[in-house]
Design an enzyme around this catalytic site. Structure first.
Site, short mmCIF file in Angstrom:
data_model
loop_
_atom_site.label_atom_id
_atom_site.label_comp_id
_atom_site.label_asym_id
_atom_site.label_seq_id
_atom_site.Cartn_x
_atom_site.Cartn_y
_atom_site.Cartn_z
N HIS A 180 2.88 3.31 -9.07
CA HIS A 180 2.66 1.89 -9.39
C HIS A 180 3.89 1.31 -10.10
CE1 HIS A 180 -1.27 2.22 -7.84
NE2 HIS A 180 -1.82 2.85 -8.85
N ASP A 195 0.85 -1.20 0.00
CA ASP A 195 0.00 0.00 0.00
C ASP A 195 0.88 1.25 0.00
OD1 ASP A 195 -2.30 1.47 0.00
OD2 ASP A 195 -2.79 1.14 2.12
N LEU A 204 10.65 -21.04 -4.81
CA LEU A 204 9.76 -20.04 -4.19
C LEU A 204 8.42 -20.06 -4.92
CD1 LEU A 204 9.15 -17.40 -2.54
CD2 LEU A 204 10.32 -16.14 -4.34
#
Ligand code: FPP
Length: 255
Positions: free
Chosen positions: A41, A24, A135
């Site tokens: 972004h 955020d 991962l």
């Protein structure tokens, strides 16, 4: 990327197995610099790459990123279009590197609503990386935990109607099998950047016993220092899973 689990100082103690992140603060990061939100972004994608690399280097085998909530559709159309393109472009660009580093891509939520282009890119990336084991990078796209639980309830109800299950026999394991996250361990640590202290409809079932770390740092500024500070906070807590301290200490593997 090293598959071995290691802290910054090389010790192997108590790393989370699954780190979840609510990213955020991209918009505020850009605003503070007099830039358009979309610049935030773009820098947010760089931070997501850093988080993935850090987990890979530490040997944390599961990372889940909340990229787009089902509520994010309320943003201006232009921003949603930009985010859709950015996610598709970033995935295309990163796919080779993710694959080389043994990262398996997994998506939760309902990415179909983002249109054919992103859906095709996702399918290709998920397929190409499906056998990787270093991962598991899960990206939550158009995800909402309440919707996930409603869908799970419907699926269990259908199993009951089909006589595959009886209502009284429904267990936690049955519910987990019909969640988007089936096959993933619950997160051990959740980090939320950007200063808000709430879960915003993210993994409500799966976070039941997760350690929560909130930081004012805005997502594009997420770096190695913040990562290891959050891990240190996690390591400083005693996880009790509802038991009292002595019970936990007497059981191996739960600290
Ligand atoms: C958070 O900031 C923004 C998002 C969660 C949108 C998408 C995330 C990214 C582009 C980061 C990279 C992700 C991936 C998976 C590559 P915000 O817009 O809510 O910021 P604000 O609260 O300051 O407005």
């Amino acid at each position: 990327m090293t598959p071995a689990t290691a802290n910054k100082d090389g010790s192997q103690e108590d790393l989370p197995r699954h780190l979840a992140i609510i990213m955020d603060g991209n918009g505020r990061w850009a605003k503070a610099r007099g830039q358009a939100r979309v610049q935030g972004h773009r820098r947010g994608v760089d931070a997501a790459r850093r988080a993935t690399t850090l987990c890979g280097e530490a040997g944390i085998p599961y990372l889940t990123l909340f990229a787009f909530s089902s509520e994010n559709w309320r943003r201006p159309d232009e921003e949603v279009r930009f985010l859709t393109q950015l996610l598709a472009l970033s995935l295309e660009k990163e796919l080779g590197r993710l694959h080389e580093n043994g990262v398996r891509l997994n998506i939760i939520g309902d990415p179909a609503s983002f249109g054919r282009n992103l859906a095709k890119t996702i399918d290709r990336a998920v397929e190409k990386t499906s056998s990787n084991t270093n991962l598991t990078l899960t990206i939550a796209l158009n995800y909402g935990a309440r919707q996930e639980l409603v869908t799970a309830a419907r699926l269990l109800a259908e199993s009951c109607v089909a006589k595959e299950l009886t209502p009284e026999a429904i267990s936690e394991a049955d519910l987990e099998r019909v969640l988007n996250t089936r096959g993933l361990p619950d997160p051990d640590l959740l980090i939320r950047t950007g200063g808000e202290v709430r879960l915003s409809n993210f993994l409500l079932w799966q976070l039941a016993y997760t350690e929560l770390v909130f930081t004012d740092v805005l997502w594009p500024d997420f770096d190695e220092t913040i990562f290891w500070e959050a891990i240190a906070a996690y390591q400083g807590r005693q996880r009790r899973f509802g038991q009292i301290g002595e019970q936990v200490e007497s059981q191996s593997g739960i600290g």
